[in-house]
Design an enzyme around this catalytic site. Structure first.
Site, PDB file in Angstrom:
ATOM      1  N   PRO A  20       0.830  -1.218   0.000  1.00 38.72           N
ATOM      2  CG  PRO A  20      -0.151  -1.144   2.116  1.00 38.72           C
ATOM      3  CD  PRO A  20       0.660  -2.012   1.216  1.00 38.72           C
TER       4      PRO A  20
ATOM      5  CD  GLU B 103       0.942  -5.350  11.284  1.00 39.48           C
ATOM      6  OE1 GLU B 103       1.044  -4.188  10.889  1.00 39.48           O
ATOM      7  OE2 GLU B 103      -0.140  -5.874  11.613  1.00 39.48           O
TER       8      GLU B 103
ATOM      9  NE  ARG C 184      -7.664  -5.916 -20.555  1.00 37.86           N
ATOM     10  CZ  ARG C 184      -8.654  -6.498 -21.231  1.00 37.86           C
ATOM     11  NH1 ARG C 184      -8.973  -7.737 -20.993  1.00 37.86           N
ATOM     12  NH2 ARG C 184      -9.324  -5.838 -22.141  1.00 37.86           N
TER      13      ARG C 184
ATOM     14  CG  ASP D 201     -10.127  -2.392 -22.779  1.00 39.74           C
ATOM     15  OD1 ASP D 201     -11.299  -2.575 -23.119  1.00 39.74           O
ATOM     16  OD2 ASP D 201      -9.321  -3.307 -22.521  1.00 39.74           O
TER      17      ASP D 201
END
Ligand code: SAM
Length: 258
Positions: A89, A116, A153, A168
């Site tokens: 993150p 963690e 992709r 897309d």
């Protein structure tokens, strides 16, 4: 493209990879994906991969040695250079542009954190850290799958129709135009008191057979959706002259209404 995913939950990666476009690309050999169980790189009887954090505090931390051994094994088998991506993150935010950049790399290693996170020293062997969004998941398996799917992709030969990938959302900084399929009219259903039409129709232009009109309608829809939903994308969008003209028109009409 070659991808190695290092995880303590190999089934979480292997099962989703067996389905759909990626599964077919793996079967054909266009993608070579190996899922490595981090516990295979432990040396103790209990195959321990985590330990308590130095300095105290809640949770556990992934130990460095199994991760280093896993990277050594991958390097020994596949050779260098390894581009090692740590899912985190705290990493740079993953976008379509990032997916495009990674799709041009021949060999990626994706490390899935847990608990963690990983021992900080493993970052010595990490090329980049990638976050899939500003929220915290329990592990790096879902982020690794998100990254792998979006990247794969874009690898030539993975998706049958490359035109569909080029159109897309985000590929040129625009959201995709709306899509319809048969039947041409469909009953909305739901309760009788519902607001809105009882029958929904496909826009006439899409059934007109006039390819020029369809192309222009799609461009207009893509620009107008992006303006309405994600105006922030327009600053970096690669618009052709027709799209720029549509954007000017739509902005003019909007300013007139405001
Ligand atoms: N304590 C860490 C922090 O606050 O930065 C969070 C650890 S998280 C519970 C466990 C693992 O999930 C991370 O090491 C990472 O591999 C993965 N993860 C969680 N959220 C993520 C995100 N938004 N993007 C990428 N990976 C994520």
């Amino acid at each position: 493209m070659t991808v190695d995913v290092v995880t303590i939950f190999p089934a979480m990666i292997a099962q989703p990879l067996a389905a759909g476009v990626l599964g077919r690309a793996i079967d054909r050999g266009t993608l070579d994906v190996k899922v490595r169980d981090l516990r295979d790189f432990t040396t103790d009887r209990h195959r321990v991969v985590d330990d308590v954090p130095y300095g105290g505090g809640p949770g556990m931390v992934l130990k460095p040695e199994p991760l280093f051994r896993a990277l050594d094994a991958i390097e020994g088998e596949r050779g260098r250079p390894l581009t090692v991506v740590l899912t985190s993150p705290q990493g740079r935010r993953f976008t379509q542009a990032e997916a495009q950049r990674l799709s041009e790399i021949e060999h990626l290693v994706l490390l899935c954190g847990r608990y963690e996170g990983i021992d900080e020293r493993v970052r010595e062997r990490v090329s980049e850290e990638i976050s899939i969004g500003d929220y915290v998941l329990s592990g790096g398996e879902l982020p690794a799958l998100v990254i792998l799917d979006a990247v794969a992709r874009l690898v030539p030969g993975v998706v049958g129709d490359e035109q569909s990938v080029a159109e897309d959302s985000f590929s040129r900084g625009l959201l995709d135009f709306p899509q319809y399929t048969r039947p041409a009219e469909v009953a909305t259903g739901g309760s009788a008191g519902r607001a809105g039409p009882a029958v929904l129709k496909v826009p006439d232009v899409l059934m007109s057979g006039n390819h020029g009109d369809i192309r222009r309608w799609r461009k207009r829809e893509a620009v107008s959706r992006t303006l309405e939903r994600r105006p922030d994308l327009l600053a970096g969008a690669e618009l052709d002259e027709e799209e720029q003209e549509i954007l000017r028109e739509l902005k003019g009409a909007k300013d007139g209404r405001d």
